[in-house]
Design an enzyme around this catalytic site. Structure first.
Site, mmCIF file in Angstrom:
data_model
loop_
_atom_site.group_PDB
_atom_site.id
_atom_site.type_symbol
_atom_site.label_atom_id
_atom_site.label_comp_id
_atom_site.label_asym_id
_atom_site.label_seq_id
_atom_site.Cartn_x
_atom_site.Cartn_y
_atom_site.Cartn_z
ATOM 1 N N ASP A 306 0.681 -1.160 0.091
ATOM 2 C CA ASP A 306 -0.049 -0.029 -0.022
ATOM 3 C C ASP A 306 0.876 1.162 -0.141
ATOM 4 O O ASP A 306 1.966 1.282 0.852
ATOM 5 C CB ASP A 306 -0.995 0.084 1.061
ATOM 6 C CG ASP A 306 -1.957 0.895 1.104
ATOM 7 O OD1 ASP A 306 -2.466 1.162 -0.091
ATOM 8 O OD2 ASP A 306 -2.584 1.230 2.266
ATOM 9 N N ASP A 349 -4.329 2.734 -4.868
ATOM 10 C CA ASP A 349 -3.003 2.523 -4.512
ATOM 11 C C ASP A 349 -2.550 1.228 -3.891
ATOM 12 O O ASP A 349 -1.547 1.113 -3.017
ATOM 13 C CB ASP A 349 -2.500 3.641 -3.368
ATOM 14 C CG ASP A 349 -3.420 3.467 -2.150
ATOM 15 O OD1 ASP A 349 -4.409 2.836 -2.118
ATOM 16 O OD2 ASP A 349 -2.763 3.893 -1.101
#
Length: 431
Positions: A306, A349
């Site tokens: 992430d 993301d």
């Protein structure tokens, strides 16, 4: 370390492909459409509406579209069964009814798009209006003079070959399609005009044609004068004229269709921003890697990644800057991994990396550290340099009985632990 080569396209290639696809979709003369697994037409290009008078919106609720004549409705189930089985229909002569009630002749092709499990996702269909050509072919058989007139004024490539495979006639369209003059082709063996890999296919077609005397169709590559190959859809008919047997070959350039089909398949399984495998493709890749691990009893590792504080980057610099960050981030992930590893973007993301077996936990953590090191260099956004970091969670699979979803959940929990530890960390899940 070596660059991951899973994705053959650069980001610029992806943008170019999208633009090319849109241009083809909007400007081709052929009707291109997408069919849902139940047979309903879900999307269609402008040429489809121009040819048949219907929009996709008007047809989306019809599993048997009203463009199919009554005498062909019974074949709809057979058609869908073939699509479900993954059978590609390269050439299909049929008739369709326009919204105004006109019956037209078309040549259709259908390409099923299946997932790795063999499930039908959608069907890519194409129609070409050949009403005039069908009438022309009838006239060709009836009258040689009319045949030559039509042949010399069509964009399709028409050839007549004798029983030895020698070309005795070729239409002037050969110049536009292959850059040869008719004189250069005259009296050549047909096999000299084809890509060497397609010669056996063409030879077998001629043999079957002479045995059955039924029209046949295949797809082969003709040789262009510049050395390139041109994909052609070949329709062959066997005729006898004054005791002389010959074969009439009608070939149509399908290079655009071939390219379009391949690019549609590519975009169905890849993220359009980064070019990485998307969420759907990721699940297929993970299933394959887990199956290999189970068979070999070697370790594999799933890495869940992430981008830290990505929302703040988006809010501060805008979505265009955010996209630039994601593109650069994906490049650095590929730089940090091995060529056998699979880097995927599953949403926003969030990225995952399938570290292919065999890989040890120590090797996985080395790769995670390589990623962190690669991210130390700021990303340049015009006048601004942005520092980015990532949180990483990892989980190991060693061939045991374990649902794929649980392996993903373990990697996700490890990622959460990394974030709890202040981000910019990597964590290996332990029970």
């Amino acid at each position: 370390m070596s660059t991951n080569m899973n994705n053959p396209h650069t980001t610029l290639d992806i943008v170019t492909i999208k633009d090319e696809l849109q241009l083809i979709w909007n400007n081709t003369n052929d009707a291109i459409f997408l069919i849902a697994p139940n047979g309903a037409i879900s999307k269609a290009n402008p040429a489809f509406e121009a040819l048949l008078g219907y929009t996709a919106e008007q047809l989306k609720d019809h599993s048997v579209p009203p463009i199919i004549p009554d005498h062909l409705i019974e074949y709809q189930k057979t058609f869908l069964d073939k699509m479900l089985n993954g059978e590609r229909i390269a050439y299909y002569e049929a008739q369709r009814i326009t919204k105004s009630g006109q019956l037209i002749d078309i040549v259709a092709s259908y390409c099923p798009v299946l997932n790795k499990q063999g499930d039908l996702v959608l069907i890519v269909g194409m129609y070409k209006d050949v009403t005039k050509q069908v009438e022309a072919q009838r006239l060709l058989v009836e009258n040689e003079k009319k045949y030559r007139f039509i042949a010399e004024n069509t964009s399709d490539l028409i050839q007549v070959i004798d029983h030895n495979g020698v070309i005795t006639y070729i239409s002037p369209s050969v110049e536009a399609l292959l850059n040869y003059t008719p004189l250069e082709y005259q009296d050549q063996f047909i096999f000299e005009c084809l890509h060497e890999e397609d010669i056996p296919t063409f030879r077998n077609m001629l043999h079957e044609l002479h045995v059955t005397q039924e029209p046949l169709k295949i797809e082969v590559r003709y040789l262009h004068k510049d050395g390139s190959q041109v994909w052609m859809e070949v329709h062959a008919s066997y005729v006898e004229d004054e005791q002389e047997a010959k074969t009439i070959i009608v070939s149509r350039d399908i290079s655009e269709r071939k390219k379009y089909e391949e690019e549609l398949k590519y975009l169905a399984f890849h993220d359009t921003l980064t070019g990485l495998p998307n969420r759907y493709h990721f699940t297929e890749l993970l299933k394959e890697e887990m199956a290999i691990s189970k068979k070999t009893l070697h370790h594999m590792v799933l890495m869940y990644i992430d981008v830290d504080n990505f929302k703040q980057i988006n809010d501060t610099y805008g979505h265009a800057a955010g996209d630039t960050v994601l593109i650069e981030f994906s490049k650095r992930l590929k730089i940090s991994t091995r060529s056998s590893d699979k880097v995927c973007r599953i949403s926003g993301d969030e990225f995952v990396i399938i570290l292919a077996n065999p890989v040890t936990p120590k090797e996985a953590m080395t790769i995670a550290q390589d990623i962190q090191n690669e991210l130390k260099t700021p990303i340049s956004l015009g006048m601004n340099d942005i520092d980015i970091t990532a949180s990483i969670g990892m989980a190991q699979y060693s061939g045991e009985e374990l649902p794929m979803e649980y392996l993903i959940k373990k990697a996700d929990r490890a990622l959460y632990q990394s974030k709890e530890n202040g981000k910019k960390h990597y964590t290996f899940w332990t029970e």
